[in-house]
Design a protein around this motif. Sequence first.
Motif, short mmCIF file in Angstrom:
data_model
loop_
_atom_site.label_atom_id
_atom_site.label_comp_id
_atom_site.label_asym_id
_atom_site.label_seq_id
_atom_site.Cartn_x
_atom_site.Cartn_y
_atom_site.Cartn_z
N ALA A 115 0.80 -1.17 -0.06
CA ALA A 115 -0.16 -0.04 0.02
C ALA A 115 0.88 1.26 -0.03
N GLY A 116 1.98 1.27 -0.50
CA GLY A 116 2.89 2.24 -0.74
C GLY A 116 3.50 2.42 0.71
N ILE A 117 4.42 3.62 0.70
CA ILE A 117 5.04 4.15 1.97
C ILE A 117 4.02 5.08 2.69
N GLU A 118 4.23 4.64 3.85
CA GLU A 118 3.34 5.34 4.76
C GLU A 118 3.80 7.04 4.99
N PRO A 119 2.85 7.90 4.72
CA PRO A 119 3.39 9.16 4.50
C PRO A 119 3.79 9.91 5.76
N VAL A 120 4.98 9.71 6.45
CA VAL A 120 5.23 10.25 7.61
C VAL A 120 6.41 11.08 7.48
N THR A 121 7.14 11.34 6.27
CA THR A 121 8.11 12.11 6.10
C THR A 121 7.91 12.82 4.86
N ALA A 122 8.70 13.87 4.56
CA ALA A 122 8.39 14.87 3.42
C ALA A 122 8.34 14.02 2.08
N TRP A 123 9.30 13.27 2.07
CA TRP A 123 9.55 12.54 0.76
C TRP A 123 8.35 11.49 0.53
N ALA A 124 8.03 10.79 1.58
CA ALA A 124 7.15 9.84 1.79
C ALA A 124 5.68 10.45 1.33
N ALA A 125 5.51 11.61 1.96
CA ALA A 125 4.05 12.18 1.61
C ALA A 125 4.07 12.55 0.22
N SER A 126 5.08 13.09 -0.34
CA SER A 126 5.40 13.45 -1.97
C SER A 126 4.86 12.36 -2.63
N LEU A 127 5.40 11.02 -2.46
CA LEU A 127 5.17 9.71 -3.28
C LEU A 127 3.85 9.35 -3.03
N PHE A 128 3.30 9.44 -1.70
CA PHE A 128 1.93 9.10 -1.36
C PHE A 128 0.96 9.98 -2.22
N LEU A 129 1.22 11.21 -2.46
CA LEU A 129 0.44 12.06 -3.11
C LEU A 129 0.19 11.48 -4.70
N VAL A 130 1.42 11.39 -5.12
CA VAL A 130 1.44 10.83 -6.46
C VAL A 130 0.63 9.46 -6.59
N LEU A 131 1.01 8.56 -5.89
CA LEU A 131 0.34 7.09 -5.85
C LEU A 131 -0.90 6.97 -5.26
N ALA A 132 -1.55 7.82 -4.61
CA ALA A 132 -2.76 7.78 -3.86
C ALA A 132 -4.10 7.52 -4.84
N PRO A 133 -4.12 7.82 -6.10
CA PRO A 133 -5.32 7.43 -6.94
C PRO A 133 -4.98 5.83 -7.19
N LEU A 134 -3.84 5.33 -7.36
CA LEU A 134 -3.61 3.92 -7.68
C LEU A 134 -3.90 2.89 -6.53
N LEU A 135 -3.28 3.68 -5.43
CA LEU A 135 -3.50 2.92 -4.06
C LEU A 135 -5.13 2.93 -3.59
N ALA A 136 -5.81 4.09 -3.92
CA ALA A 136 -7.40 3.94 -3.67
C ALA A 136 -7.88 2.88 -4.47
N LEU A 137 -7.39 2.66 -5.81
CA LEU A 137 -8.00 1.73 -6.74
C LEU A 137 -7.77 0.26 -6.37
N GLU A 138 -6.57 0.11 -5.63
CA GLU A 138 -6.13 -1.08 -5.35
C GLU A 138 -7.04 -1.39 -4.00
N PHE A 139 -7.05 -0.48 -3.01
CA PHE A 139 -7.87 -0.71 -1.79
C PHE A 139 -9.42 -0.99 -2.19
N PHE A 140 -9.95 -0.44 -3.09
CA PHE A 140 -11.39 -0.44 -3.44
C PHE A 140 -11.48 -2.07 -3.85
N PHE A 141 -10.53 -2.78 -4.60
CA PHE A 141 -10.83 -3.94 -5.18
C PHE A 141 -10.39 -4.97 -3.97
#
Length: 122
Positions: free
Chosen positions: A60-86
């Motif tokens: 489910a990606g990297i937990e957004p607890v650092t600035a870098w991880a939060a940036s990556l999370f924002l980019v991946l969030a739509p894909l991760l949300a789709l994964e979570f949906f299924f």
Amino acid sequence: MRILILKFPFSSQFGGGEKHTLQIAAGMKARGNEVFLASSCKTLLPLFYDRRLRAARLWAGIEPVTAWAASLFLVLAPLLALEFFFVLLWYRFRRKVRLIYCLSLTEKILATPIARLLGMRV
């Protein structure tokens, strides 16, 4: 009741969160519930298998607890949300899970709205 525990830690080490997850799962199982774990925690998954608790590896990606991880999370969030949906759709209708227990920030952000839409308690 069938309960899905979600845990996607920033780092995979045995500590308080993992101990808590094992205790919660054991307590729920002792009360007659069927417990499932979906996690990316390399430390926790084998411990669930050893205790004959159902567990599945899920990234489910990297937990957004650092600035870098939060940036990556924002980019991946739509894909991760789709994964979570299924994933949640599968657990809701194939495994008849009615309740999810969220432990990490990632699933609290992504899974909660989807679970609520599917009629699951969080």
